[in-house]
Design a protein around this motif. Structure first.
Motif, short mmCIF file in Angstrom:
data_model
loop_
_atom_site.label_atom_id
_atom_site.label_comp_id
_atom_site.label_asym_id
_atom_site.label_seq_id
_atom_site.Cartn_x
_atom_site.Cartn_y
_atom_site.Cartn_z
N GLY A 5 0.82 -1.20 0.00
CA GLY A 5 0.00 0.00 0.00
C GLY A 5 0.86 1.25 0.00
N GLU A 6 1.92 1.24 0.81
CA GLU A 6 2.81 2.40 0.86
C GLU A 6 3.52 2.60 -0.47
OE1 GLU A 6 5.54 2.52 4.08
OE2 GLU A 6 3.96 2.53 5.57
N PRO A 35 4.06 8.61 1.87
CA PRO A 35 3.07 8.45 2.94
C PRO A 35 3.73 8.53 4.31
CG PRO A 35 3.38 6.38 1.75
CD PRO A 35 4.24 7.40 1.08
N LYS A 36 3.07 9.22 5.24
CA LYS A 36 3.55 9.29 6.61
C LYS A 36 3.13 8.01 7.33
CE LYS A 36 3.70 14.17 7.65
NZ LYS A 36 3.13 15.21 8.51
N ALA A 37 4.07 7.36 7.97
CA ALA A 37 3.77 6.10 8.68
C ALA A 37 2.80 6.36 9.83
CB ALA A 37 5.07 5.50 9.22
N ASN A 38 1.77 5.54 9.90
CA ASN A 38 0.78 5.58 10.99
C ASN A 38 0.12 6.95 11.17
OD1 ASN A 38 1.43 2.88 11.63
ND2 ASN A 38 3.21 3.58 12.77
N ASP A 39 -0.08 7.67 10.08
CA ASP A 39 -0.72 8.98 10.15
C ASP A 39 -1.83 8.99 9.09
OD1 ASP A 39 -1.41 11.55 10.72
OD2 ASP A 39 0.50 12.44 10.11
N GLU A 75 13.89 1.88 -0.12
CA GLU A 75 14.77 1.25 0.86
C GLU A 75 14.36 1.55 2.30
OE1 GLU A 75 18.74 2.55 -0.09
OE2 GLU A 75 18.76 1.44 -1.98
N HIS A 76 13.66 2.68 2.51
CA HIS A 76 13.26 3.09 3.86
C HIS A 76 11.76 3.42 3.88
CE1 HIS A 76 17.54 3.42 4.73
NE2 HIS A 76 17.66 4.11 3.61
N PRO A 77 10.89 2.41 3.68
CA PRO A 77 9.45 2.68 3.62
C PRO A 77 8.93 3.34 4.90
CG PRO A 77 9.88 0.31 3.57
CD PRO A 77 11.20 1.01 3.57
N GLY A 78 8.21 4.44 4.73
CA GLY A 78 7.61 5.13 5.86
C GLY A 78 8.56 6.05 6.62
N ASP A 79 9.84 6.06 6.25
CA ASP A 79 10.82 6.90 6.96
C ASP A 79 11.07 8.18 6.17
OD1 ASP A 79 12.82 8.02 8.47
OD2 ASP A 79 14.04 6.20 8.58
#
Length: 96
Positions: A5-6, A35-39, A75-79
């Motif tokens: 999804g991200e 996408p912002k993680a958990n937001d 390489e850094h999903p959500g970061d």
């Protein structure tokens, strides 16, 4: 499935920007929406942040920036901080 999804929501494009004031040269820059993680917004849709690369007079360099930003996001999903750091690094480089 969350990682898929991200990845689908991360979009990176090259856009034409304003011409340089000093020379009138056309410029381009890479823009990535991460996408912002958990937001999440109302309705469950995840919030995103647009991170922009530096202005380039060479369109090909803007596409190279796009590729670097996409790779970093993959390489850094959500970061978001990693992607912002990559954009800052490009901004501070001497390549224009």
């Amino acid at each position: 499935n969350d990682a898929e999804g991200e990845a689908e929501e991360t979009k990176c494009i090259v856009v034409e920007s304003k011409a340089r004031q000093s020379t009138g040269e056309r410029t381009w820059r890479a823009e990535i929406s991460v996408p912002k993680a958990n937001d999440y917004q109302f309705g469950g849709k995840s919030r995103t942040m647009c991170i922009r690369g530096p202005l380039r007079v060479d369109k090909e360099q803007a596409y190279k920036d796009k590729d670097r930003l996409e790779q970093c996001a993959k390489e850094h999903p959500g970061d978001i901080s990693k992607v912002k750091g990559m954009a800052r690094e490009m901004l501070n480089s001497k390549t224009h």
